[in-house]
Design an enzyme around this catalytic site. Structure first.
Site, PDB file in Angstrom:
ATOM      1  N   HIS A 144      51.609  37.683  41.113  1.00  0.00           N
ATOM      2  CA  HIS A 144      50.651  36.593  40.948  1.00  0.00           C
ATOM      3  C   HIS A 144      49.248  37.170  41.081  1.00  0.00           C
ATOM      4  O   HIS A 144      49.044  38.224  41.700  1.00  0.00           O
ATOM      5  CB  HIS A 144      50.862  35.518  42.007  1.00  0.00           C
ATOM      6  CG  HIS A 144      52.107  34.708  41.801  1.00  0.00           C
ATOM      7  ND1 HIS A 144      52.337  33.541  42.473  1.00  0.00           N
ATOM      8  CD2 HIS A 144      53.192  34.898  41.007  1.00  0.00           C
ATOM      9  CE1 HIS A 144      53.502  33.033  42.110  1.00  0.00           C
ATOM     10  NE2 HIS A 144      54.045  33.857  41.220  1.00  0.00           N
ATOM     11  N   GLU A 180      46.750  36.506  42.906  1.00  0.00           N
ATOM     12  CA  GLU A 180      46.308  36.748  44.279  1.00  0.00           C
ATOM     13  C   GLU A 180      46.868  38.058  44.814  1.00  0.00           C
ATOM     14  O   GLU A 180      46.159  38.865  45.411  1.00  0.00           O
ATOM     15  CB  GLU A 180      46.744  35.608  45.208  1.00  0.00           C
ATOM     16  CG  GLU A 180      46.206  34.254  44.835  1.00  0.00           C
ATOM     17  CD  GLU A 180      47.169  33.435  43.977  1.00  0.00           C
ATOM     18  OE1 GLU A 180      47.712  33.978  43.000  1.00  0.00           O
ATOM     19  OE2 GLU A 180      47.346  32.247  44.278  1.00  0.00           O
ATOM     20  N   CYS A 203      50.311  29.547  46.010  1.00  0.00           N
ATOM     21  CA  CYS A 203      51.672  29.106  46.332  1.00  0.00           C
ATOM     22  C   CYS A 203      52.057  29.659  47.709  1.00  0.00           C
ATOM     23  O   CYS A 203      51.296  30.410  48.333  1.00  0.00           O
ATOM     24  CB  CYS A 203      52.650  29.607  45.266  1.00  0.00           C
ATOM     25  SG  CYS A 203      52.912  31.396  45.290  1.00  0.00           S
ATOM     26  N   CYS A 227      51.979  33.503  47.959  1.00  0.00           N
ATOM     27  CA  CYS A 227      50.625  34.044  48.015  1.00  0.00           C
ATOM     28  C   CYS A 227      49.961  33.758  49.357  1.00  0.00           C
ATOM     29  O   CYS A 227      49.223  34.596  49.877  1.00  0.00           O
ATOM     30  CB  CYS A 227      49.809  33.524  46.846  1.00  0.00           C
ATOM     31  SG  CYS A 227      50.405  34.193  45.266  1.00  0.00           S
TER      32      CYS A 227
END
Length: 151
Positions: free
Chosen positions: A54, A56, A84, A87
């Site tokens: 992701h 992040e 999420c 993360c």
């Protein structure tokens, strides 16, 4: 929201646009320390065949490399979509000081929308959260991406 927050979110939006061009869900991230960008990231899960890639996580990994430290205690993470749960876990492990996000995620947001892990007493680290920075712009990038894929 400060002018700096908007400016750094704009850089994250550029990362999101590049991510969309690569066929990824358009989410971008920027790590800032002392007013300077130390790393950027964008979703790379499809390109890297990595469910943890992701924006992040990509940005946090890059920042750790740039700073030669896995602790990012003075960092602000800017991301175009509410993080999420995975993360948030990475943010906690990195000891990020502040998270600024754009669009809220009503399906998987873990910084207040679906669940709020950012202030969980179960974790040994807490961080400041500011949501909704350039929310309309960040949300529009996602809506356009998914609209094109559905048509």
């Amino acid at each position: 929201m400060s002018a700096h927050d908007a400016a750094f979110m704009q850089v994250a939006l550029e990362q999101a646009a590049d991510s969309a061009k690569a066929g990824e869900i358009p989410v971008g991230a920027v790590v800032v320390v002392s007013g300077e960008i130390v790393a950027t990231g964008q979703n790379r899960s499809i390109r890297d065949s990595d469910p943890s890639a992701h924006a992040e996580v990509v940005a946090l990994r890059a920042a750790g490399g740039t700073l030669s430290n896995y602790r990012l205690t003075d960092a602000t993470l800017y991301v175009t979509l509410e993080p999420c749960a995975m993360c948030i876990g990475a943010i906690v492990q990195a000891r990020v000081a502040r998270v600024v996000f754009g669009a809220y995620d009503a399906k998987a947001g873990a910084a207040g929308s679906v669940i709020d892990l950012s202030d969980s007493p179960a974790f040994n680290h807490r961080f400041e959260v500011l949501g909704g920075v350039l929310a309309e712009e960040c949300g529009a990038v996602l809506k356009e991406f998914f609209g094109e894929r559905r048509s």
